[in-house]
Design a protein around this motif. Structure first.
Motif, PDB file in Angstrom:
ATOM      1  N   LYS A   1     101.619  29.720  79.467  1.00  0.00           N
ATOM      2  CA  LYS A   1     100.781  28.523  79.549  1.00  0.00           C
ATOM      3  C   LYS A   1     100.467  28.195  81.006  1.00  0.00           C
ATOM      4  CE  LYS A   1     100.768  24.206  77.097  1.00  0.00           C
ATOM      5  NZ  LYS A   1     101.465  23.283  76.220  1.00  0.00           N
ATOM      6  N   ASP A   2     101.499  28.257  81.836  1.00  0.00           N
ATOM      7  CA  ASP A   2     101.304  27.982  83.268  1.00  0.00           C
ATOM      8  C   ASP A   2     100.312  28.955  83.902  1.00  0.00           C
ATOM      9  OD1 ASP A   2     103.087  25.937  83.110  1.00  0.00           O
ATOM     10  OD2 ASP A   2     104.776  27.032  83.988  1.00  0.00           O
ATOM     11  N   LEU A   3     100.280  30.182  83.374  1.00  0.00           N
ATOM     12  CA  LEU A   3      99.356  31.176  83.933  1.00  0.00           C
ATOM     13  C   LEU A   3      97.937  31.017  83.389  1.00  0.00           C
ATOM     14  CD1 LEU A   3     101.601  34.404  83.864  1.00  0.00           C
ATOM     15  CD2 LEU A   3     100.874  33.141  85.871  1.00  0.00           C
ATOM     16  N   GLY A   4      97.772  30.081  82.444  1.00  0.00           N
ATOM     17  CA  GLY A   4      96.422  29.795  81.961  1.00  0.00           C
ATOM     18  C   GLY A   4      96.102  30.332  80.579  1.00  0.00           C
ATOM     19  N   PHE A   5      97.066  30.943  79.908  1.00  0.00           N
ATOM     20  CA  PHE A   5      96.818  31.406  78.536  1.00  0.00           C
ATOM     21  C   PHE A   5      96.922  30.205  77.597  1.00  0.00           C
ATOM     22  CE2 PHE A   5      98.349  35.212  80.753  1.00  0.00           C
ATOM     23  CZ  PHE A   5      97.375  36.129  80.385  1.00  0.00           C
ATOM     24  N   ASP A   6      96.057  30.163  76.571  1.00  0.00           N
ATOM     25  CA  ASP A   6      96.108  28.994  75.684  1.00  0.00           C
ATOM     26  C   ASP A   6      96.604  29.324  74.272  1.00  0.00           C
ATOM     27  OD1 ASP A   6      93.942  30.333  74.694  1.00  0.00           O
ATOM     28  OD2 ASP A   6      92.470  28.753  75.125  1.00  0.00           O
ATOM     29  N   HIS A   7      96.893  30.581  74.015  1.00  0.00           N
ATOM     30  CA  HIS A   7      97.485  30.933  72.716  1.00  0.00           C
ATOM     31  C   HIS A   7      98.329  32.203  72.836  1.00  0.00           C
ATOM     32  CE1 HIS A   7      93.773  33.455  72.589  1.00  0.00           C
ATOM     33  NE2 HIS A   7      94.576  34.305  71.972  1.00  0.00           N
ATOM     34  N   ILE A   8      99.181  32.395  71.835  1.00  0.00           N
ATOM     35  CA  ILE A   8      99.879  33.677  71.698  1.00  0.00           C
ATOM     36  C   ILE A   8      99.471  34.264  70.344  1.00  0.00           C
ATOM     37  CG2 ILE A   8     101.825  33.178  73.221  1.00  0.00           C
ATOM     38  CD1 ILE A   8     103.442  32.389  70.732  1.00  0.00           C
ATOM     39  N   SER A   9      99.826  35.515  70.107  1.00  0.00           N
ATOM     40  CA  SER A   9      99.367  36.173  68.881  1.00  0.00           C
ATOM     41  C   SER A   9     100.530  36.721  68.068  1.00  0.00           C
ATOM     42  CB  SER A   9      98.431  37.339  69.235  1.00  0.00           C
ATOM     43  OG  SER A   9      97.327  36.871  69.974  1.00  0.00           O
ATOM     44  N   TYR A  10     100.279  36.930  66.783  1.00  0.00           N
ATOM     45  CA  TYR A  10     101.151  37.779  65.971  1.00  0.00           C
ATOM     46  C   TYR A  10     100.258  38.583  65.040  1.00  0.00           C
ATOM     47  CZ  TYR A  10     100.817  34.396  62.067  1.00  0.00           C
ATOM     48  OH  TYR A  10     100.374  33.586  61.061  1.00  0.00           O
ATOM     49  N   PHE A  11     100.824  39.567  64.378  1.00  0.00           N
ATOM     50  CA  PHE A  11     100.007  40.434  63.526  1.00  0.00           C
ATOM     51  C   PHE A  11     100.598  40.482  62.121  1.00  0.00           C
ATOM     52  CE2 PHE A  11      97.071  42.749  66.409  1.00  0.00           C
ATOM     53  CZ  PHE A  11      97.508  42.228  67.615  1.00  0.00           C
ATOM     54  N   GLU A  12      99.707  40.358  61.163  1.00  0.00           N
ATOM     55  CA  GLU A  12     100.113  40.474  59.764  1.00  0.00           C
ATOM     56  C   GLU A  12      99.146  41.460  59.117  1.00  0.00           C
ATOM     57  OE1 GLU A  12     100.383  36.546  58.150  1.00  0.00           O
ATOM     58  OE2 GLU A  12     101.839  37.164  56.645  1.00  0.00           O
ATOM     59  N   ASN A  13      99.661  42.420  58.378  1.00  0.00           N
ATOM     60  CA  ASN A  13      98.804  43.496  57.839  1.00  0.00           C
ATOM     61  C   ASN A  13      97.923  44.114  58.929  1.00  0.00           C
ATOM     62  OD1 ASN A  13      99.690  43.190  55.172  1.00  0.00           O
ATOM     63  ND2 ASN A  13      98.317  41.419  54.928  1.00  0.00           N
ATOM     64  N   LYS A  14      98.501  44.237  60.113  1.00  0.00           N
ATOM     65  CA  LYS A  14      97.809  44.833  61.274  1.00  0.00           C
ATOM     66  C   LYS A  14      96.629  43.999  61.770  1.00  0.00           C
ATOM     67  CE  LYS A  14      99.208  49.536  60.008  1.00  0.00           C
ATOM     68  NZ  LYS A  14      98.896  50.627  59.105  1.00  0.00           N
ATOM     69  N   LYS A  15      96.554  42.750  61.331  1.00  0.00           N
ATOM     70  CA  LYS A  15      95.460  41.876  61.789  1.00  0.00           C
ATOM     71  C   LYS A  15      96.022  40.781  62.701  1.00  0.00           C
ATOM     72  CE  LYS A  15      91.840  42.866  58.744  1.00  0.00           C
ATOM     73  NZ  LYS A  15      92.473  44.036  58.207  1.00  0.00           N
ATOM     74  N   GLU A  16      95.297  40.518  63.774  1.00  0.00           N
ATOM     75  CA  GLU A  16      95.764  39.529  64.731  1.00  0.00           C
ATOM     76  C   GLU A  16      95.593  38.106  64.205  1.00  0.00           C
ATOM     77  OE1 GLU A  16      93.380  38.649  68.063  1.00  0.00           O
ATOM     78  OE2 GLU A  16      95.025  37.662  69.125  1.00  0.00           O
ATOM     79  N   LYS A  17      96.608  37.271  64.424  1.00  0.00           N
ATOM     80  CA  LYS A  17      96.498  35.833  64.165  1.00  0.00           C
ATOM     81  C   LYS A  17      96.965  35.121  65.419  1.00  0.00           C
ATOM     82  CE  LYS A  17      96.799  36.444  59.365  1.00  0.00           C
ATOM     83  NZ  LYS A  17      97.197  36.019  58.040  1.00  0.00           N
ATOM     84  N   THR A  18      96.456  33.941  65.651  1.00  0.00           N
ATOM     85  CA  THR A  18      96.786  33.283  66.905  1.00  0.00           C
ATOM     86  C   THR A  18      97.502  31.947  66.676  1.00  0.00           C
ATOM     87  OG1 THR A  18      94.623  32.234  66.986  1.00  0.00           O
ATOM     88  CG2 THR A  18      94.840  34.326  68.125  1.00  0.00           C
ATOM     89  N   ILE A  19      98.283  31.570  67.655  1.00  0.00           N
ATOM     90  CA  ILE A  19      98.979  30.283  67.648  1.00  0.00           C
ATOM     91  C   ILE A  19      98.702  29.607  68.989  1.00  0.00           C
ATOM     92  CG2 ILE A  19     101.231  29.130  67.554  1.00  0.00           C
ATOM     93  CD1 ILE A  19     102.297  31.646  66.141  1.00  0.00           C
TER      94      ILE A  19
END
Ligand SMILES: [Zn+2]
Ligand SMILES: [Zn+2]
Length: 264
Positions: free
Chosen positions: A244-262
């Motif tokens: 977050k401090d570096l400027g990213f606004d989400h993280i990701s995970y993958f389900e069925n090889k598809k990206e989802k974001t948080i």
């Protein structure tokens, strides 16, 4: 909170019962976890680093059902990538119903990085260029993993960290690797095990994270690379804050090889 890099006794280097990992993850407030046991037969030819996949999936599916009200459990894998075996690796990933695939360089031209650490220390200039060139070729040819594992893993097991070359010495290669990941909609992981191995940072180091951000990359997963239940979730919260401090606004995970974001 997520921990998407966990080893159990399906891996050659862990004795942890898979259910112990889940109990520890729940205790540590992890909401999404991934089993990512080692499949390294494609990058090592000196020993068998694989396991029974059918048993793996059935174990994970049973546990997923049992704990479904407490935690999301993903069936992942950590595959050792090697461009010489790209066809086999691509097929292996495509044919198996993984949620999430970490592609990692554990060996360069079938020479294990950890076993070779003394030689790397003696001639870091040679081995660092070789390592990142090999990674670039492997990222280009192994096309369907979700995220690249612990990019600067080569730093991790050196006893004398003072030999690690300055980032500028291999920056050109890292830049090409990151561009290739961005172009193909894949990411990399923020692997907190670096902190447990006498590095003062996660893998990758900030210079790589900053470069990725500047190039427009935004797919990052987080994992502790735990081989024991007591290190699950280690430094993950700090990692999220750092991203977050570096400027990213989400993280990701993958389900069925598809990206989802948080959002973070
Ligand atoms: Zn690894
Ligand atoms: Zn690992």
């Amino acid at each position: 909170m997520q921990d998407l890099h966990l080893h159990s006794n399906f891996s050659f280097d862990s004795n942890t019962n898979p259910e112990e990992n889940i109990k520890s993850a729940i205790k540590n407030d992890i909401k999404i976890m991934a089993f990512t046991d080692h499949m390294d037969n494609f990058c090592q030819n000196s020993r068998d680093i694989s396991f029974d996949l059918e048993e793996y999936f059935s174990t994970i599916y049973k546990l997923r059902e049992k704990y479904k009200n407490q935690i999301k459990i993903l069936a992942g894998i950590e595959v050792g990538i090697a461009y010489e075996n790209a066809d086999k690796i691509n097929k292996f990933i495509e044919e198996n119903p993984f949620d999430f695939v970490i592609g990692s360089i554990h060996a360069v031209e079938f020479e294990d990085v950890w076993s070779n650490r003394k030689n790397i220390e003696k001639n870091p200039a040679y081995y660092y260029r070789k390592y990142y060139k090999y990674m670039l070729n492997s990222v280009k040819s192994c096309k369907n993993f979700s995220v690249l594992g612990h990019i600067d893993y080569i730093d991790r097991y050196l006893e004398d960290k003072s030999v690690i070359p300055d980032f500028s010495f291999y920056e050109d290669l890292v830049e090409e690797i990151l561009k290739e990941l961005i172009k193909t909609n894949r990411g990399f992981e923020y692997n907190t095990a670096g902190f447990r191995n006498d590095l003062s940072h996660a893998n990758p180091k900030d210079k790589i994270l900053e470069k990725y951000k500047n190039l427009g990359g935004n797919i990052i997963t987080l994992g502790s690379d735990s081989h024991f239940p007591d290190t699950i979730s280690y430094k993950i919260n700090d990692g999220i804050k750092h991203l977050k401090d570096l400027g990213f606004d989400h993280i990701s995970y993958f389900e069925n090889k598809k990206e989802k974001t948080i959002e973070i």
